[in-house]
Design a protein around this motif. Sequence first.
Motif, mmCIF file in Angstrom:
data_model
loop_
_atom_site.group_PDB
_atom_site.id
_atom_site.type_symbol
_atom_site.label_atom_id
_atom_site.label_comp_id
_atom_site.label_asym_id
_atom_site.label_seq_id
_atom_site.Cartn_x
_atom_site.Cartn_y
_atom_site.Cartn_z
ATOM 1 N N VAL A 50 0.745 -1.558 0.004
ATOM 2 C CA VAL A 50 0.109 0.111 0.207
ATOM 3 C C VAL A 50 1.076 1.124 -0.078
ATOM 4 C CG1 VAL A 50 -1.745 1.265 1.275
ATOM 5 C CG2 VAL A 50 -2.037 -0.825 1.425
ATOM 6 N N ALA A 51 2.069 1.520 0.618
ATOM 7 C CA ALA A 51 2.872 2.455 1.006
ATOM 8 C C ALA A 51 3.696 2.335 -0.032
ATOM 9 C CB ALA A 51 3.668 2.281 2.203
ATOM 10 N N ALA A 52 4.264 1.628 -1.287
ATOM 11 C CA ALA A 52 4.482 2.149 -2.100
ATOM 12 C C ALA A 52 3.450 2.715 -3.910
ATOM 13 C CB ALA A 52 4.934 0.553 -2.842
ATOM 14 N N THR A 53 2.508 1.490 -3.493
ATOM 15 C CA THR A 53 0.989 3.051 -4.375
ATOM 16 C C THR A 53 1.943 4.197 -4.605
ATOM 17 O OG1 THR A 53 -0.688 2.525 -2.960
ATOM 18 C CG2 THR A 53 1.039 0.624 -4.552
ATOM 19 N N ILE A 54 1.848 4.629 -2.776
ATOM 20 C CA ILE A 54 1.137 6.103 -2.630
ATOM 21 C C ILE A 54 2.192 7.415 -3.486
ATOM 22 C CG2 ILE A 54 2.169 8.400 -0.882
ATOM 23 C CD1 ILE A 54 1.203 6.217 1.115
ATOM 24 N N PRO A 55 1.814 7.562 -4.446
ATOM 25 C CA PRO A 55 2.648 8.673 -5.531
ATOM 26 C C PRO A 55 3.919 9.870 -4.209
ATOM 27 C CG PRO A 55 0.847 9.138 -5.996
ATOM 28 C CD PRO A 55 0.120 8.274 -4.707
ATOM 29 N N GLU A 56 5.127 9.307 -5.209
ATOM 30 C CA GLU A 56 6.415 10.957 -4.361
ATOM 31 C C GLU A 56 5.760 11.928 -3.946
ATOM 32 O OE1 GLU A 56 10.199 10.043 -5.573
ATOM 33 O OE2 GLU A 56 10.101 7.959 -5.599
ATOM 34 N N SER A 57 5.960 12.137 -2.922
ATOM 35 C CA SER A 57 5.103 13.946 -2.801
ATOM 36 C C SER A 57 6.907 15.435 -2.747
ATOM 37 C CB SER A 57 4.829 14.161 -1.642
ATOM 38 O OG SER A 57 4.511 15.422 -0.898
ATOM 39 N N ASN A 58 6.713 15.786 -3.786
ATOM 40 C CA ASN A 58 7.503 16.847 -3.663
ATOM 41 C C ASN A 58 7.047 18.552 -2.672
ATOM 42 O OD1 ASN A 58 5.797 18.257 -5.427
ATOM 43 N ND2 ASN A 58 7.417 18.718 -6.885
ATOM 44 N N LYS A 59 6.194 17.573 -1.886
ATOM 45 C CA LYS A 59 5.892 19.253 -1.106
ATOM 46 C C LYS A 59 5.423 20.075 -1.548
ATOM 47 C CE LYS A 59 5.730 16.948 3.311
ATOM 48 N NZ LYS A 59 4.526 17.286 4.319
ATOM 49 N N THR A 60 5.033 20.007 -3.125
ATOM 50 C CA THR A 60 4.781 21.498 -3.516
ATOM 51 C C THR A 60 3.093 21.655 -4.351
ATOM 52 O OG1 THR A 60 7.168 21.514 -4.080
ATOM 53 C CG2 THR A 60 5.492 22.973 -4.865
ATOM 54 N N PHE A 61 2.252 22.407 -4.132
ATOM 55 C CA PHE A 61 1.520 22.736 -4.662
ATOM 56 C C PHE A 61 1.785 22.815 -6.144
ATOM 57 C CE2 PHE A 61 -1.039 23.356 -0.275
ATOM 58 C CZ PHE A 61 -1.910 22.519 -0.981
ATOM 59 N N GLU A 62 1.728 22.922 -7.103
ATOM 60 C CA GLU A 62 2.311 23.618 -8.064
ATOM 61 C C GLU A 62 0.775 24.056 -8.916
ATOM 62 O OE1 GLU A 62 5.112 22.646 -11.844
ATOM 63 O OE2 GLU A 62 5.398 21.661 -10.534
ATOM 64 N N VAL A 63 0.782 25.287 -8.804
ATOM 65 C CA VAL A 63 -0.466 25.759 -9.656
ATOM 66 C C VAL A 63 -0.644 25.555 -11.751
ATOM 67 C CG1 VAL A 63 -1.622 28.357 -10.657
ATOM 68 C CG2 VAL A 63 -0.540 27.201 -8.053
ATOM 69 N N GLU A 64 -1.575 24.507 -11.953
ATOM 70 C CA GLU A 64 -1.808 24.364 -13.015
ATOM 71 C C GLU A 64 -2.409 25.305 -13.798
ATOM 72 O OE1 GLU A 64 -3.764 20.397 -13.269
ATOM 73 O OE2 GLU A 64 -1.228 19.623 -12.358
ATOM 74 N N ALA A 65 -3.772 26.223 -13.277
ATOM 75 C CA ALA A 65 -3.998 27.033 -14.065
ATOM 76 C C ALA A 65 -4.701 27.719 -13.134
ATOM 77 C CB ALA A 65 -4.923 26.197 -15.249
ATOM 78 N N PHE A 66 -5.066 28.964 -14.195
ATOM 79 C CA PHE A 66 -5.963 30.052 -12.907
ATOM 80 C C PHE A 66 -7.438 30.286 -14.176
ATOM 81 C CE2 PHE A 66 -1.876 31.303 -11.799
ATOM 82 C CZ PHE A 66 -1.149 31.289 -11.546
ATOM 83 N N ILE A 67 -8.434 30.243 -13.157
ATOM 84 C CA ILE A 67 -10.127 29.750 -13.064
ATOM 85 C C ILE A 67 -10.683 30.895 -12.520
ATOM 86 C CG2 ILE A 67 -9.086 27.427 -13.972
ATOM 87 C CD1 ILE A 67 -11.471 26.635 -11.830
ATOM 88 N N PRO A 68 -11.939 31.238 -13.343
ATOM 89 C CA PRO A 68 -12.962 32.048 -12.422
ATOM 90 C C PRO A 68 -13.529 31.227 -11.568
ATOM 91 C CG PRO A 68 -13.046 32.441 -15.249
ATOM 92 C CD PRO A 68 -12.109 31.222 -15.318
ATOM 93 N N CYS A 69 -13.832 31.933 -10.257
ATOM 94 C CA CYS A 69 -13.927 31.697 -9.264
ATOM 95 C C CYS A 69 -15.231 30.782 -9.565
ATOM 96 C CB CYS A 69 -14.305 32.272 -8.201
ATOM 97 S SG CYS A 69 -12.704 33.268 -7.680
ATOM 98 N N SER A 70 -16.103 31.096 -10.228
ATOM 99 C CA SER A 70 -17.268 30.120 -10.881
ATOM 100 C C SER A 70 -16.999 29.046 -11.631
ATOM 101 C CB SER A 70 -18.436 31.166 -11.109
ATOM 102 O OG SER A 70 -17.933 31.726 -12.926
ATOM 103 N N ASP A 71 -16.460 28.561 -12.484
ATOM 104 C CA ASP A 71 -15.674 27.554 -13.107
ATOM 105 C C ASP A 71 -16.149 26.286 -12.159
ATOM 106 O OD1 ASP A 71 -15.798 29.149 -15.401
ATOM 107 O OD2 ASP A 71 -13.736 28.371 -15.868
ATOM 108 N N VAL A 72 -15.989 25.940 -11.104
ATOM 109 C CA VAL A 72 -15.710 24.964 -10.305
ATOM 110 C C VAL A 72 -17.142 24.893 -9.660
ATOM 111 C CG1 VAL A 72 -14.819 23.603 -8.592
ATOM 112 C CG2 VAL A 72 -12.958 25.053 -10.130
ATOM 113 N N ASP A 73 -18.036 23.635 -9.406
ATOM 114 C CA ASP A 73 -19.390 23.532 -8.989
ATOM 115 C C ASP A 73 -18.667 23.172 -7.737
ATOM 116 O OD1 ASP A 73 -21.956 22.690 -8.265
ATOM 117 O OD2 ASP A 73 -22.551 22.194 -10.587
ATOM 118 N N ASP A 74 -19.575 24.178 -6.511
ATOM 119 C CA ASP A 74 -19.467 23.903 -5.434
ATOM 120 C C ASP A 74 -19.867 22.188 -4.781
ATOM 121 O OD1 ASP A 74 -22.085 23.874 -5.293
ATOM 122 O OD2 ASP A 74 -22.037 25.326 -3.584
ATOM 123 N N VAL A 75 -20.346 21.456 -5.724
ATOM 124 C CA VAL A 75 -20.407 19.828 -5.531
ATOM 125 C C VAL A 75 -19.460 19.415 -5.156
ATOM 126 C CG1 VAL A 75 -21.057 19.393 -7.816
ATOM 127 C CG2 VAL A 75 -21.556 18.381 -5.827
#
Length: 302
Positions: free
Chosen positions: A84-109
Amino acid sequence: MASSMRAQWKGSLKFGEVSCGVALYTAVSTSERITFNTINKATGNRVNRIFIDSETENPVPKELQIKGFEIDNGQYIIINPEEVAATIPESNKTFEVEAFIPCSDVDDVYFDKPYYLTPDKMGGDAFAALRDGMKKSQVAAIARTVLFRRMRTVLIRPHGKGLIATTLNYDYEVRSSKKAFEGMPKIKIEGEMLDLAKHIISTKKGEFDPATFDDRYEAALAELVKAKIEGRSLPKPKKVEVSKPNDLLVALRESAGMIKAGDGKSKRTAANANQGTGRQRAARGVASKAASSGAAPRRRAS
Protein backbone atom coordinates in the motif's frame (compact mmCIF):
# COMPACT_ATOMS: atom_id res chain seq x y z
CA MET A 1 -1.42 31.96 12.30
CA ALA A 2 -2.18 31.61 15.96
CA SER A 3 0.40 29.60 17.86
CA SER A 4 -2.37 27.40 19.29
CA MET A 5 -3.02 25.99 15.81
CA ARG A 6 -0.75 23.30 14.42
CA ALA A 7 0.05 23.12 10.71
CA GLN A 8 -1.29 19.96 9.05
CA TRP A 9 1.17 20.20 6.18
CA LYS A 10 4.16 22.32 5.18
CA GLY A 11 5.66 22.71 1.74
CA SER A 12 5.82 25.25 -1.05
CA LEU A 13 3.45 26.94 -3.48
CA LYS A 14 4.78 27.34 -7.04
CA PHE A 15 3.31 29.49 -9.80
CA GLY A 16 5.39 29.95 -12.93
CA GLU A 17 9.00 30.25 -11.85
CA VAL A 18 8.04 31.78 -8.48
CA SER A 19 7.69 29.72 -5.30
CA CYS A 20 7.19 30.39 -1.61
CA GLY A 21 6.99 28.34 1.57
CA VAL A 22 3.46 27.70 2.82
CA ALA A 23 1.72 26.03 5.73
CA LEU A 24 -1.69 24.36 5.66
CA TYR A 25 -4.09 24.60 8.62
CA THR A 26 -7.43 22.90 9.11
CA ALA A 27 -10.20 25.47 8.59
CA VAL A 28 -13.05 23.36 9.96
CA SER A 29 -13.09 21.38 13.21
CA THR A 30 -15.75 19.13 14.72
CA SER A 31 -14.01 18.81 18.09
CA GLU A 32 -16.59 21.05 19.79
CA ARG A 33 -19.52 18.84 18.83
CA ILE A 34 -21.26 16.80 21.51
CA THR A 35 -20.25 13.15 21.24
CA PHE A 36 -21.64 10.00 22.85
CA ASN A 37 -20.02 6.78 24.03
CA THR A 38 -21.60 3.37 23.44
CA ILE A 39 -22.77 1.92 26.77
CA ASN A 40 -23.79 -1.58 27.81
CA LYS A 41 -27.43 -1.05 28.86
CA ALA A 42 -27.30 -3.98 31.29
CA THR A 43 -24.17 -2.91 33.21
CA GLY A 44 -23.82 0.79 32.47
CA ASN A 45 -20.22 0.21 31.39
CA ARG A 46 -18.62 1.65 28.27
CA VAL A 47 -18.37 -0.74 25.32
CA ASN A 48 -15.03 -1.29 23.52
CA ARG A 49 -14.79 -2.15 19.84
CA ILE A 50 -13.31 -5.58 19.13
CA PHE A 51 -12.65 -7.06 15.68
CA ILE A 52 -13.69 -10.71 15.41
CA ASP A 53 -13.21 -13.39 12.76
CA SER A 54 -16.42 -13.68 10.72
CA GLU A 55 -16.27 -17.48 10.75
CA THR A 56 -14.67 -18.51 14.04
CA GLU A 57 -16.04 -15.42 15.91
CA ASN A 58 -12.73 -15.28 17.81
CA PRO A 59 -11.17 -11.87 18.54
CA VAL A 60 -8.41 -10.87 16.08
CA PRO A 61 -5.46 -8.95 17.58
CA LYS A 62 -4.24 -5.84 15.78
CA GLU A 63 -0.97 -7.42 14.60
CA LEU A 64 -2.96 -10.03 12.62
CA GLN A 65 -5.24 -7.53 10.90
CA ILE A 66 -4.26 -6.83 7.27
CA LYS A 67 -6.00 -5.32 4.23
CA GLY A 68 -7.75 -7.41 1.61
CA PHE A 69 -9.69 -6.77 -1.62
CA GLU A 70 -12.73 -8.97 -2.22
CA ILE A 71 -12.65 -10.57 -5.70
CA ASP A 72 -15.50 -13.00 -5.08
CA ASN A 73 -17.91 -13.87 -2.32
CA GLY A 74 -15.61 -14.68 0.62
CA GLN A 75 -12.43 -14.66 -1.47
CA TYR A 76 -9.85 -11.92 -0.99
CA ILE A 77 -6.53 -10.76 -2.37
CA ILE A 78 -4.29 -9.90 0.57
CA ILE A 79 -2.59 -6.49 0.38
CA ASN A 80 0.38 -5.92 2.69
CA PRO A 81 1.01 -2.50 4.30
CA GLU A 82 4.33 -2.23 2.41
CA GLU A 83 2.50 -2.70 -0.90
CA VAL A 84 0.00 0.00 0.00
CA ALA A 85 2.80 2.40 0.95
CA ALA A 86 4.57 1.74 -2.37
CA THR A 87 1.52 2.89 -4.35
CA ILE A 88 1.48 6.35 -2.72
CA PRO A 89 2.84 8.91 -5.21
CA GLU A 90 6.11 10.53 -4.26
CA SER A 91 5.57 14.03 -2.94
CA ASN A 92 7.84 16.96 -3.57
CA LYS A 93 5.80 18.88 -1.00
CA THR A 94 4.81 21.44 -3.62
CA PHE A 95 1.47 22.92 -4.62
CA GLU A 96 2.13 23.47 -8.32
CA VAL A 97 -0.41 25.82 -9.90
CA GLU A 98 -1.60 24.30 -13.19
CA ALA A 99 -4.08 27.00 -14.22
CA PHE A 100 -5.90 30.14 -13.08
CA ILE A 101 -9.66 30.01 -13.63
CA PRO A 102 -12.75 32.09 -12.78
CA CYS A 103 -13.97 31.17 -9.29
CA SER A 104 -17.42 30.34 -10.67
CA ASP A 105 -16.03 27.64 -13.00
CA VAL A 106 -15.98 24.99 -10.25
CA ASP A 107 -19.35 23.63 -9.15
CA ASP A 108 -19.37 23.54 -5.34
CA VAL A 109 -20.56 19.92 -5.44
CA TYR A 110 -16.86 19.15 -6.04
CA PHE A 111 -15.77 20.95 -2.83
CA ASP A 112 -14.37 18.58 -0.21
CA LYS A 113 -12.55 20.20 2.72
CA PRO A 114 -11.18 23.73 3.21
CA TYR A 115 -7.76 24.58 4.64
CA TYR A 116 -6.13 27.92 5.48
CA LEU A 117 -2.97 28.48 3.47
CA THR A 118 -0.42 30.89 4.96
CA PRO A 119 3.18 31.89 4.16
CA ASP A 120 5.68 29.85 6.15
CA LYS A 121 8.59 32.03 7.37
CA MET A 122 10.34 32.99 4.10
CA GLY A 123 8.52 33.92 0.92
CA GLY A 124 5.96 36.37 2.26
CA ASP A 125 6.40 38.77 -0.68
CA ALA A 126 5.81 36.06 -3.28
CA PHE A 127 2.77 34.83 -1.34
CA ALA A 128 1.31 38.35 -1.16
CA ALA A 129 1.98 38.93 -4.87
CA LEU A 130 0.01 35.80 -5.76
CA ARG A 131 -2.81 36.63 -3.33
CA ASP A 132 -3.22 40.22 -4.53
CA GLY A 133 -2.83 39.28 -8.18
CA MET A 134 -5.60 36.71 -7.87
CA LYS A 135 -7.83 39.23 -6.09
CA LYS A 136 -7.27 41.82 -8.79
CA SER A 137 -7.88 39.32 -11.59
CA GLN A 138 -10.82 37.69 -9.74
CA VAL A 139 -9.51 34.19 -10.36
CA ALA A 140 -8.77 31.01 -8.41
CA ALA A 141 -5.87 28.62 -8.89
CA ILE A 142 -6.00 24.89 -9.61
CA ALA A 143 -3.05 23.03 -8.10
CA ARG A 144 -2.07 19.44 -7.34
CA THR A 145 0.11 17.75 -4.74
CA VAL A 146 0.19 14.75 -2.41
CA LEU A 147 -1.75 15.48 0.77
CA PHE A 148 -2.09 12.91 3.54
CA ARG A 149 -0.84 10.05 1.34
CA ARG A 150 -3.19 10.85 -1.58
CA MET A 151 -2.75 12.84 -4.76
CA ARG A 152 -5.18 15.74 -4.38
CA THR A 153 -6.43 18.52 -6.61
CA VAL A 154 -7.06 21.76 -4.73
CA LEU A 155 -8.78 25.04 -5.53
CA ILE A 156 -6.86 27.99 -4.08
CA ARG A 157 -8.68 31.31 -3.53
CA PRO A 158 -7.79 34.60 -1.82
CA HIS A 159 -9.28 34.89 1.67
CA GLY A 160 -8.54 37.87 3.90
CA LYS A 161 -4.80 38.15 4.49
CA GLY A 162 -4.16 34.64 3.19
CA LEU A 163 -5.50 31.95 0.91
CA ILE A 164 -7.95 29.08 1.22
CA ALA A 165 -7.06 25.73 -0.34
CA THR A 166 -10.11 23.52 -0.79
CA THR A 167 -9.52 19.89 -1.71
CA LEU A 168 -11.74 18.80 -4.59
CA ASN A 169 -13.61 15.56 -5.07
CA TYR A 170 -12.68 13.59 -8.17
CA ASP A 171 -15.24 13.34 -10.96
CA TYR A 172 -15.82 9.63 -10.28
CA GLU A 173 -16.66 10.45 -6.64
CA VAL A 174 -19.46 12.89 -7.53
CA ARG A 175 -22.76 11.22 -8.36
CA SER A 176 -24.74 12.38 -11.38
CA SER A 177 -27.51 14.86 -10.60
CA LYS A 178 -29.49 13.49 -13.55
CA LYS A 179 -30.14 10.25 -11.68
CA ALA A 180 -31.21 12.14 -8.55
CA PHE A 181 -33.66 14.32 -10.49
CA GLU A 182 -34.86 11.86 -13.14
CA GLY A 183 -38.02 10.97 -11.21
CA MET A 184 -39.13 14.57 -10.78
CA PRO A 185 -42.31 15.46 -12.71
CA LYS A 186 -42.25 18.38 -15.15
CA ILE A 187 -44.12 21.18 -13.37
CA LYS A 188 -44.40 24.75 -14.65
CA ILE A 189 -45.48 27.36 -12.12
CA GLU A 190 -46.99 30.57 -13.48
CA GLY A 191 -49.63 33.21 -12.80
CA GLU A 192 -50.54 34.19 -9.25
CA MET A 193 -48.61 31.32 -7.69
CA LEU A 194 -45.34 32.43 -9.32
CA ASP A 195 -45.99 36.10 -8.47
CA LEU A 196 -46.57 35.24 -4.81
CA ALA A 197 -43.43 33.09 -4.65
CA LYS A 198 -41.35 35.95 -6.13
CA HIS A 199 -42.92 38.43 -3.67
CA ILE A 200 -42.14 36.23 -0.64
CA ILE A 201 -38.55 35.84 -1.84
CA SER A 202 -38.16 39.62 -2.25
CA THR A 203 -39.32 40.29 1.32
CA LYS A 204 -36.79 37.88 2.79
CA LYS A 205 -33.65 39.00 0.97
CA GLY A 206 -30.65 39.31 3.27
CA GLU A 207 -26.92 38.76 3.54
CA PHE A 208 -25.03 35.62 4.49
CA ASP A 209 -23.61 35.87 8.00
CA PRO A 210 -22.57 32.46 9.41
CA ALA A 211 -22.57 33.89 12.96
CA THR A 212 -26.37 34.18 12.81
CA PHE A 213 -26.90 30.47 12.10
CA ASP A 214 -26.90 28.43 15.28
CA ASP A 215 -26.51 24.65 15.32
CA ARG A 216 -29.97 23.79 16.61
CA TYR A 217 -29.18 20.09 16.73
CA GLU A 218 -26.16 20.65 18.99
CA ALA A 219 -28.18 23.06 21.17
CA ALA A 220 -30.99 20.51 21.42
CA LEU A 221 -28.52 17.77 22.39
CA ALA A 222 -27.00 20.01 25.06
CA GLU A 223 -30.47 20.77 26.43
CA LEU A 224 -31.35 17.07 26.39
CA VAL A 225 -28.20 16.18 28.36
CA LYS A 226 -28.91 18.99 30.84
CA ALA A 227 -32.53 17.85 31.26
CA LYS A 228 -31.39 14.26 31.89
CA ILE A 229 -28.94 15.45 34.56
CA GLU A 230 -31.69 17.51 36.23
CA GLY A 231 -34.24 14.70 35.96
CA ARG A 232 -36.78 16.58 33.84
CA SER A 233 -38.37 15.80 30.48
CA LEU A 234 -38.42 17.92 27.36
CA PRO A 235 -41.57 18.85 25.43
CA LYS A 236 -42.17 16.87 22.25
CA PRO A 237 -41.54 18.85 19.05
CA LYS A 238 -44.50 19.81 16.89
CA LYS A 239 -45.00 17.82 13.73
CA VAL A 240 -44.15 19.76 10.56
CA GLU A 241 -46.98 19.61 8.03
CA VAL A 242 -46.00 19.47 4.37
CA SER A 243 -48.06 21.71 2.08
CA LYS A 244 -50.42 19.71 -0.12
CA PRO A 245 -50.96 20.79 -3.74
CA ASN A 246 -54.51 22.02 -3.10
CA ASP A 247 -53.33 24.03 -0.07
CA LEU A 248 -50.20 25.50 -1.71
CA LEU A 249 -51.84 28.65 -3.05
CA VAL A 250 -53.45 29.36 0.34
CA ALA A 251 -50.08 28.85 2.07
CA LEU A 252 -48.40 31.23 -0.39
CA ARG A 253 -51.08 33.87 0.24
CA GLU A 254 -50.59 33.50 4.00
CA SER A 255 -46.83 33.86 3.60
CA ALA A 256 -47.31 37.01 1.51
CA GLY A 257 -49.57 38.53 4.20
CA MET A 258 -52.62 38.58 1.93
CA ILE A 259 -54.76 36.47 4.27
CA LYS A 260 -54.60 35.46 7.91
CA ALA A 261 -53.39 31.98 8.79
CA GLY A 262 -56.29 29.53 8.70
CA ASP A 263 -58.50 31.86 6.65
CA GLY A 264 -59.01 30.60 3.12
CA LYS A 265 -60.53 33.87 1.87
CA SER A 266 -58.50 36.70 0.36
CA LYS A 267 -58.73 40.21 1.80
CA ARG A 268 -59.34 41.56 -1.72
CA THR A 269 -62.05 40.33 -4.06
CA ALA A 270 -60.25 41.72 -7.11
CA ALA A 271 -58.30 38.46 -7.35
CA ASN A 272 -61.46 36.56 -8.24
CA ALA A 273 -60.98 33.84 -10.87
CA ASN A 274 -63.91 35.24 -12.89
CA GLN A 275 -61.82 38.30 -13.82
CA GLY A 276 -59.41 36.31 -16.02
CA THR A 277 -56.03 38.03 -16.50
CA GLY A 278 -57.06 40.75 -14.06
CA ARG A 279 -56.52 38.19 -11.31
CA GLN A 280 -52.76 38.30 -11.85
CA ARG A 281 -52.73 42.11 -11.82
CA ALA A 282 -54.77 42.11 -8.60
CA ALA A 283 -52.35 39.68 -6.97
CA ARG A 284 -49.41 41.89 -7.88
CA GLY A 285 -51.29 44.93 -6.61
CA VAL A 286 -51.98 43.30 -3.25
CA ALA A 287 -48.37 42.14 -3.01
CA SER A 288 -47.13 45.66 -3.80
CA LYS A 289 -49.47 47.22 -1.26
CA ALA A 290 -48.43 44.72 1.40
CA ALA A 291 -44.77 45.55 0.78
CA SER A 292 -45.29 49.33 0.92
CA SER A 293 -47.55 49.25 3.99
CA GLY A 294 -45.05 47.24 6.03
CA ALA A 295 -47.24 44.14 6.22
CA ALA A 296 -44.30 42.17 4.87
CA PRO A 297 -41.19 44.20 5.78
CA ARG A 298 -37.86 43.59 4.05
CA ARG A 299 -35.60 41.69 6.43
CA ARG A 300 -31.85 41.40 6.47
CA ALA A 301 -29.86 38.69 8.20
CA SER A 302 -27.87 40.26 10.99
